[in-house]
Write an enzyme that holds these catalytic residues in place. Structure first.
Site, mmCIF file in Angstrom:
data_model
loop_
_atom_site.group_PDB
_atom_site.id
_atom_site.type_symbol
_atom_site.label_atom_id
_atom_site.label_comp_id
_atom_site.label_asym_id
_atom_site.label_seq_id
_atom_site.Cartn_x
_atom_site.Cartn_y
_atom_site.Cartn_z
ATOM 1 N N TYR A 110 0.215 12.408 -9.556
ATOM 2 C CA TYR A 110 0.445 12.401 -8.104
ATOM 3 C C TYR A 110 -0.603 13.257 -7.441
ATOM 4 O O TYR A 110 -0.905 14.352 -7.918
ATOM 5 C CB TYR A 110 1.836 12.941 -7.764
ATOM 6 C CG TYR A 110 2.625 11.919 -6.989
ATOM 7 C CD1 TYR A 110 2.196 11.538 -5.725
ATOM 8 C CD2 TYR A 110 3.758 11.311 -7.521
ATOM 9 C CE1 TYR A 110 2.879 10.555 -5.007
ATOM 10 C CE2 TYR A 110 4.442 10.340 -6.816
ATOM 11 C CZ TYR A 110 3.996 9.967 -5.552
ATOM 12 O OH TYR A 110 4.659 9.004 -4.861
ATOM 13 N N GLU A 158 -1.173 13.436 -3.564
ATOM 14 C CA GLU A 158 -1.194 13.310 -2.099
ATOM 15 C C GLU A 158 -2.139 14.348 -1.517
ATOM 16 O O GLU A 158 -2.133 15.509 -1.933
ATOM 17 C CB GLU A 158 0.216 13.500 -1.532
ATOM 18 C CG GLU A 158 1.077 12.266 -1.728
ATOM 19 C CD GLU A 158 2.481 12.447 -1.144
ATOM 20 O OE1 GLU A 158 2.761 13.504 -0.554
ATOM 21 O OE2 GLU A 158 3.289 11.521 -1.311
ATOM 22 N N ASP A 199 -15.602 -5.188 9.393
ATOM 23 C CA ASP A 199 -14.811 -5.422 8.179
ATOM 24 C C ASP A 199 -15.646 -6.284 7.232
ATOM 25 O O ASP A 199 -15.793 -7.486 7.443
ATOM 26 C CB ASP A 199 -13.511 -6.119 8.578
ATOM 27 C CG ASP A 199 -12.626 -6.460 7.400
ATOM 28 O OD1 ASP A 199 -13.093 -6.373 6.241
ATOM 29 O OD2 ASP A 199 -11.458 -6.831 7.636
ATOM 30 N N THR A 250 -12.885 -4.335 0.965
ATOM 31 C CA THR A 250 -12.119 -4.338 -0.270
ATOM 32 C C THR A 250 -13.095 -3.962 -1.384
ATOM 33 O O THR A 250 -14.312 -4.019 -1.192
ATOM 34 C CB THR A 250 -11.568 -5.742 -0.587
ATOM 35 O OG1 THR A 250 -12.667 -6.648 -0.642
ATOM 36 C CG2 THR A 250 -10.587 -6.206 0.465
ATOM 37 N N LYS A 255 -13.667 -8.040 -4.063
ATOM 38 C CA LYS A 255 -14.268 -9.349 -3.770
ATOM 39 C C LYS A 255 -15.692 -9.364 -4.333
ATOM 40 O O LYS A 255 -15.847 -9.246 -5.540
ATOM 41 C CB LYS A 255 -14.143 -9.644 -2.277
ATOM 42 C CG LYS A 255 -12.654 -9.771 -1.875
ATOM 43 C CD LYS A 255 -12.409 -10.091 -0.424
ATOM 44 C CE LYS A 255 -10.915 -10.124 -0.131
ATOM 45 N NZ LYS A 255 -10.627 -10.245 1.310
ATOM 46 N N ARG A 268 -8.665 -4.126 -7.517
ATOM 47 C CA ARG A 268 -8.042 -4.461 -6.237
ATOM 48 C C ARG A 268 -7.863 -3.179 -5.437
ATOM 49 O O ARG A 268 -7.234 -2.242 -5.901
ATOM 50 C CB ARG A 268 -6.656 -5.079 -6.440
ATOM 51 C CG ARG A 268 -6.607 -6.263 -7.361
ATOM 52 C CD ARG A 268 -5.393 -7.113 -7.083
ATOM 53 N NE ARG A 268 -5.618 -7.847 -5.868
ATOM 54 C CZ ARG A 268 -6.394 -8.927 -5.783
ATOM 55 N NH1 ARG A 268 -6.989 -9.408 -6.836
ATOM 56 N NH2 ARG A 268 -6.572 -9.526 -4.637
#
Ligand SMILES: *Cc1c(COP(=O)(O)O)cnc(C)c1O
Length: 414
Positions: free
Chosen positions: A50, A52, A196, A222, A225, A231
């Site tokens: 974790y 954060e 984008d 992303t 692609k 991903r």
């Protein structure tokens, strides 16, 4: 440890999917085949942690090496794109966009973007997406004749609508986008500019599409692609938005980052700096142009008349089949593509008059120009003989044999 023994049920599905990927021709332009390195890191022990917050500012202890890996990913992203700041935590391209909106817009603010019919993305203001519910979205279309962006028209709409943010970039637009021109429009009307580049980031890195980084306040993408990574998403921005942007990811819209994916992103950015990656991107475009010409020679109408990048949208109205019917028909012979709206499409998004093809995945598998000719021929044969199940079976067999000659992972035994 083998999943085959621990969970045979999952294993069986995994094997089916693997066989499908090996034995089909994937022409969905947003898909790719990651390297074994990316695959390995995506399944690594970084997933156990974790974290954060950000390097040096975590809400959890034990983040020493987590900080190192995230810092590495950030610095590689900045170097790769010559950017002032990078955030590598977005779980996806959609979340990357959401974080940019949240960092400088208020609910109800106006955004101006390309219509989904013209090639825009659902996070660019579609009514059924958060972007269309939280913001007042207005759109520009491509020009009806040229089917390309009409910058003068975008300017007119921007002057009239006075948006707070101008969004550019697309999911199914086959031409070069002039980010410089769009930034002049954004500045003229006092709007933020978001570029984008989810689809084209690999081409941008290789210098095969002009970069928006010098012009845009925010650049989102992303990693999965054309960039051929895991991903996920990332954001580049000007130094002045650094703090606002980071806090709009966490605590704004996400909790813990996917550290295993961030490790894979770091590897992706490094791979993208290599000459071999630029060669790969070049071949994507060579293949795309070749595939496009092969369709044109068979009397298929290509939206905008051709392609400058990795994809094309084919208008099927002269072929007596809808996008969704063609998608299903092609899948029956092992060719995977997706239906797509064409500009001003008379058909709804579930049906569509078009289909979209792209070459990043097949190029990763090593296919070249002559293979594009073969694929176009099979696609055309499939359409012509769609009532002839015997012939369709023959095509399916050929497709399968052909696809298996281009292993997804050449070192694999099976
Ligand atoms: C694919 C895409 C996205 C979103 O990517 P996800 O990771 O699927 O959320 C955003 N913008 C554009 C233009 C895209 O093509």
């Amino acid at each position: 440890m083998s999943i085959r023994e621990t969970d045979p049920e999952v294993y069986r599905i995994l094997v089916k999917e693997q066989e499908k990927q090996r034995g089909t021709i994937g022409l969905i332009p947003s898909e790719n085949i990651v390297s074994k390195e990316v695959l390995r890191l995506s399944g690594s022990i970084f997933t156990n942690k974790y974290a954060e917050g950000y390097p040096g500012k975590r809400y959890y202890g034990g983040c020493k090496f987590i900080d190192e890996i995230e810092e590495l990913a950030i610095s590689r992203a900045c170097k790769l794109f010559s950017a002032e700041h990078a955030n590598v935590q977005p779980h996806s391209g959609s979340q990357a966009n959401m974080a940019c909106y949240f960092s400088v817009l208020k609910p109800g603010d106006k955004i101006l973007a390309m219509n989904v019919f013209s090639g825009g993305h659902l996070t660019h203001g579609l009514h059924s997406n958060f972007s269309g519910t939280f913001y007042n979205a207005v759109f520009y279309d491509v020009n009806r004749e040229s089917e390309t962006i009409d910058y003068e028209n975008v300017r007119e709409i921007a002057l009239k609508e006075k948006p707070r943010m101008l969004i550019c970039g697309a999911s199914s637009y086959s031409r070069i986008i002039d980010f410089g021109k769009l930034s002049v429009i954004a500045r003229e009307v006092g709007a933020y500019m978001l570029a984008d580049i989810a689809h084209i980031s690999g081409l941008v890195v290789a210098g095969l599409h002009p970069t928006p980084v010098p012009y845009a306040d925010f650049v989102t993408s992303t990693t999965h692609k054309t960039l051929r990574g895991p991903r996920g998403g990332f954001i580049l921005c000007k130094r002045e938005y650094h703090d606002k942007l980071d806090s709009s990811i966490i605590p704004g819209i996400q909790g813990g980052p996917l550290m295993h994916i961030i490790a894979a992103k770091a590897a992706t950015f490094r791979n993208a700096m290599k000459p071999a990656f630029a060669e790969y991107q070049k071949q994507i475009i060579i293949n795309s142009k070749k595939l496009c010409d092969a369709f044109k020679n068979r009397n298929y109408r290509i939206v905008s008349g051709g392609t400058d990048n990795h994809l094309m949208v084919v208008d099927l109205r002269n072929k007596g089949i809808t996008g969704s019917e063609f998608e299903t028909l092609l899948e029956s012979v092992g060719i995977i593509a997706n239906k797509n709206l064409i500009p001003f499409d008379p058909k709804p998004p579930r049906t569509t008059s078009g289909i979209r093809f792209g070459t990043p995945l097949v190029t990763s598998r090593g296919m070249k120009e002559r293979d594009m000719e073969t694929i176009a021929e099979w696609i055309d044969e499939t359409l012509k003989h769609r009532q002839n199940s015997r012939l369709l079976k023959e095509i399916a067999k050929k497709v399968r044999r052909f696809a298996r000659e281009f292993p997804i992972y050449p070192s694999d035994q099976t």
